[in-house]
Design a protein around this motif. Structure first.
Motif, mmCIF file in Angstrom:
data_model
loop_
_atom_site.group_PDB
_atom_site.id
_atom_site.type_symbol
_atom_site.label_atom_id
_atom_site.label_comp_id
_atom_site.label_asym_id
_atom_site.label_seq_id
_atom_site.Cartn_x
_atom_site.Cartn_y
_atom_site.Cartn_z
ATOM 1 N N TYR A 195 2.908 7.919 0.597
ATOM 2 C CA TYR A 195 4.071 8.251 1.426
ATOM 3 C C TYR A 195 5.142 8.938 0.578
ATOM 4 O O TYR A 195 5.697 9.952 0.984
ATOM 5 C CB TYR A 195 4.669 6.998 2.075
ATOM 6 C CG TYR A 195 3.864 6.458 3.230
ATOM 7 C CD1 TYR A 195 3.853 7.102 4.451
ATOM 8 C CD2 TYR A 195 3.133 5.278 3.108
ATOM 9 C CE1 TYR A 195 3.138 6.610 5.527
ATOM 10 C CE2 TYR A 195 2.409 4.777 4.176
ATOM 11 C CZ TYR A 195 2.418 5.444 5.384
ATOM 12 O OH TYR A 195 1.700 4.953 6.440
ATOM 13 N N VAL A 196 5.452 8.352 -0.571
ATOM 14 C CA VAL A 196 6.451 8.925 -1.471
ATOM 15 C C VAL A 196 5.970 8.825 -2.912
ATOM 16 O O VAL A 196 5.156 7.966 -3.248
ATOM 17 C CB VAL A 196 7.828 8.225 -1.345
ATOM 18 C CG1 VAL A 196 8.450 8.471 0.022
ATOM 19 C CG2 VAL A 196 7.732 6.744 -1.623
ATOM 20 N N GLN A 197 6.490 9.731 -3.741
ATOM 21 C CA GLN A 197 6.192 9.712 -5.167
ATOM 22 C C GLN A 197 7.504 9.829 -5.923
ATOM 23 O O GLN A 197 8.542 10.152 -5.331
ATOM 24 C CB GLN A 197 5.276 10.886 -5.521
ATOM 25 C CG GLN A 197 3.928 10.808 -4.863
ATOM 26 C CD GLN A 197 3.059 12.019 -5.170
ATOM 27 O OE1 GLN A 197 3.499 12.971 -5.790
ATOM 28 N NE2 GLN A 197 1.811 11.971 -4.722
ATOM 29 N N VAL A 198 7.464 9.562 -7.205
ATOM 30 C CA VAL A 198 8.659 9.695 -8.029
ATOM 31 C C VAL A 198 9.146 11.137 -7.917
ATOM 32 O O VAL A 198 8.358 12.078 -8.024
ATOM 33 C CB VAL A 198 8.365 9.314 -9.493
ATOM 34 C CG1 VAL A 198 9.562 9.604 -10.381
ATOM 35 C CG2 VAL A 198 7.973 7.841 -9.589
ATOM 36 N N GLY A 199 10.440 11.297 -7.645
ATOM 37 C CA GLY A 199 11.029 12.619 -7.494
ATOM 38 C C GLY A 199 11.241 13.025 -6.047
ATOM 39 O O GLY A 199 11.978 13.963 -5.765
ATOM 40 N N ASP A 200 10.592 12.327 -5.102
ATOM 41 C CA ASP A 200 10.771 12.642 -3.679
ATOM 42 C C ASP A 200 12.141 12.177 -3.201
ATOM 43 O O ASP A 200 12.649 11.141 -3.636
ATOM 44 C CB ASP A 200 9.694 11.968 -2.824
ATOM 45 C CG ASP A 200 8.324 12.589 -2.990
ATOM 46 O OD1 ASP A 200 8.226 13.638 -3.664
ATOM 47 O OD2 ASP A 200 7.358 12.030 -2.436
ATOM 48 N N THR A 201 12.723 12.928 -2.267
ATOM 49 C CA THR A 201 13.988 12.544 -1.652
ATOM 50 C C THR A 201 13.675 11.790 -0.367
ATOM 51 O O THR A 201 12.831 12.215 0.423
ATOM 52 C CB THR A 201 14.837 13.793 -1.332
ATOM 53 O OG1 THR A 201 15.045 14.508 -2.554
ATOM 54 C CG2 THR A 201 16.171 13.404 -0.741
ATOM 55 N N VAL A 202 14.368 10.671 -0.155
ATOM 56 C CA VAL A 202 14.158 9.857 1.040
ATOM 57 C C VAL A 202 15.459 9.730 1.813
ATOM 58 O O VAL A 202 16.547 9.799 1.247
ATOM 59 C CB VAL A 202 13.614 8.449 0.697
ATOM 60 C CG1 VAL A 202 12.235 8.536 0.090
ATOM 61 C CG2 VAL A 202 14.547 7.680 -0.212
ATOM 62 N N ALA A 203 15.322 9.534 3.119
ATOM 63 C CA ALA A 203 16.455 9.254 4.004
ATOM 64 C C ALA A 203 16.279 7.843 4.547
ATOM 65 O O ALA A 203 15.262 7.185 4.287
ATOM 66 C CB ALA A 203 16.482 10.272 5.138
ATOM 67 N N ASN A 204 17.238 7.385 5.316
ATOM 68 C CA ASN A 204 17.192 6.017 5.849
ATOM 69 C C ASN A 204 15.909 5.725 6.625
ATOM 70 O O ASN A 204 15.372 4.622 6.541
ATOM 71 C CB ASN A 204 18.393 5.753 6.756
ATOM 72 C CG ASN A 204 19.673 5.658 5.974
ATOM 73 O OD1 ASN A 204 19.660 5.395 4.778
ATOM 74 N ND2 ASN A 204 20.789 5.881 6.640
ATOM 75 N N ASP A 205 15.416 6.703 7.386
ATOM 76 C CA ASP A 205 14.260 6.467 8.247
ATOM 77 C C ASP A 205 12.936 6.948 7.651
ATOM 78 O O ASP A 205 11.916 6.958 8.327
ATOM 79 C CB ASP A 205 14.477 7.121 9.602
ATOM 80 C CG ASP A 205 14.673 8.634 9.499
ATOM 81 O OD1 ASP A 205 14.881 9.136 8.383
ATOM 82 O OD2 ASP A 205 14.627 9.294 10.556
ATOM 83 N N TYR A 235 0.854 -1.187 0.000
ATOM 84 C CA TYR A 235 0.000 0.000 0.000
ATOM 85 C C TYR A 235 0.886 1.231 0.000
ATOM 86 O O TYR A 235 1.791 1.355 0.818
ATOM 87 C CB TYR A 235 -0.931 0.027 1.215
ATOM 88 C CG TYR A 235 -1.939 -1.091 1.196
ATOM 89 C CD1 TYR A 235 -2.990 -1.090 0.294
ATOM 90 C CD2 TYR A 235 -1.832 -2.161 2.078
ATOM 91 C CE1 TYR A 235 -3.917 -2.115 0.264
ATOM 92 C CE2 TYR A 235 -2.754 -3.197 2.054
ATOM 93 C CZ TYR A 235 -3.788 -3.169 1.144
ATOM 94 O OH TYR A 235 -4.696 -4.182 1.121
ATOM 95 N N LYS A 236 0.620 2.150 -0.918
ATOM 96 C CA LYS A 236 1.461 3.340 -1.052
ATOM 97 C C LYS A 236 1.081 4.454 -0.089
ATOM 98 O O LYS A 236 1.817 5.405 0.067
ATOM 99 C CB LYS A 236 1.414 3.858 -2.489
ATOM 100 C CG LYS A 236 0.052 4.317 -2.953
ATOM 101 C CD LYS A 236 0.072 4.774 -4.391
ATOM 102 C CE LYS A 236 -1.320 5.177 -4.836
ATOM 103 N NZ LYS A 236 -1.341 5.584 -6.224
ATOM 104 N N SER A 237 -0.086 4.333 0.583
ATOM 105 C CA SER A 237 -0.520 5.366 1.522
ATOM 106 C C SER A 237 -1.125 4.722 2.765
ATOM 107 O O SER A 237 -1.517 3.555 2.732
ATOM 108 C CB SER A 237 -1.546 6.279 0.852
ATOM 109 O OG SER A 237 -2.681 5.549 0.470
ATOM 110 N N PRO A 238 -1.223 5.495 3.865
ATOM 111 C CA PRO A 238 -1.774 4.924 5.095
ATOM 112 C C PRO A 238 -3.253 4.572 4.994
ATOM 113 O O PRO A 238 -3.730 3.692 5.693
ATOM 114 C CB PRO A 238 -1.556 6.012 6.146
ATOM 115 C CG PRO A 238 -1.064 7.213 5.440
ATOM 116 C CD PRO A 238 -0.722 6.847 4.048
ATOM 117 N N SER A 239 -3.997 5.251 4.106
ATOM 118 C CA SER A 239 -5.405 4.925 3.860
ATOM 119 C C SER A 239 -5.752 5.409 2.452
ATOM 120 O O SER A 239 -5.045 6.253 1.895
ATOM 121 C CB SER A 239 -6.310 5.583 4.899
ATOM 122 O OG SER A 239 -6.368 6.979 4.702
ATOM 123 N N PRO A 240 -6.833 4.899 1.883
ATOM 124 C CA PRO A 240 -7.194 5.298 0.517
ATOM 125 C C PRO A 240 -7.434 6.802 0.359
ATOM 126 O O PRO A 240 -7.235 7.353 -0.711
ATOM 127 C CB PRO A 240 -8.481 4.519 0.239
ATOM 128 C CG PRO A 240 -8.432 3.358 1.159
ATOM 129 C CD PRO A 240 -7.702 3.841 2.381
#
Length: 155
Positions: free
Chosen positions: A101-111, A91-96
């Motif tokens: 949570y993230v999309q293409v182009g978003d920057t992510v860190a370890n946590d 599931y890409k989100s906590p609810s419909p």
């Protein structure tokens, strides 16, 4: 009425098919009701048929992603993947109603939480465990994933 007579009425009610007895005697009112016996029914949940009905419908959508994954990997030698740590439903989100949570182009860190994997009715938040930019989401929302299956590409 005395206690013995009330007790006899209870036994009569218990042994009969009656569900209720109402008695008025010398200004005293006695209401006896038999409660229905409740049968405990344990639902048997089988995820196997659900998985089988979902998997064929999503298989065509998965195949182009797999071929794209191979092509992109050969072009991006420094690309990393975020892999599924368990078998479950992606599931890409906590609810419909909420955004992904993230999309293409978003920057992510370890946590950074990137998705949820549902396994046996438990929802597990999955952390990126890498740092970089999401370049591709490799699975569809609601898709079953296997252990170690790549979920995201990070550059």
């Amino acid at each position: 009425m005395n206690f013995k007579e009330i007790k006899e009425l209870i036994e009569i009610l218990d042994q009969s098919s009656l569900t209720e007895i109402n008695i008025e005697d010398k200004g005293n009112v006695i209401n006896l009701k038999k409660e229905k016996e409740t049968e405990i029914i344990t639902p048997q949940i089988s995820q196997q048929p659900v998985q089988q009905s979902v998997a064929p419908a999503e298989t065509p959508a998965t195949l182009p992603s797999a071929s794209t994954d191979v092509t992109t990997t050969s072009n991006d030698s420094d690309a990393k993947t975020i892999n599924a740590p368990m078998v479950g439903t992606f599931y890409k989100s906590p609810s419909p109603e909420e955004s992904a949570y993230v999309q293409v182009g978003d920057t992510v860190a370890n946590d950074t939480t990137v998705c949820i994997l549902e396994a046996m009715k438990l929802f597990n938040e999955i952390q990126a465990e890498v740092t970089g930019e999401i370049t591709e989401i490799l699975v569809e929302d609601g898709q079953m994933v296997e252990y170690g299956q790549p979920l995201f590409k990070v550059k």
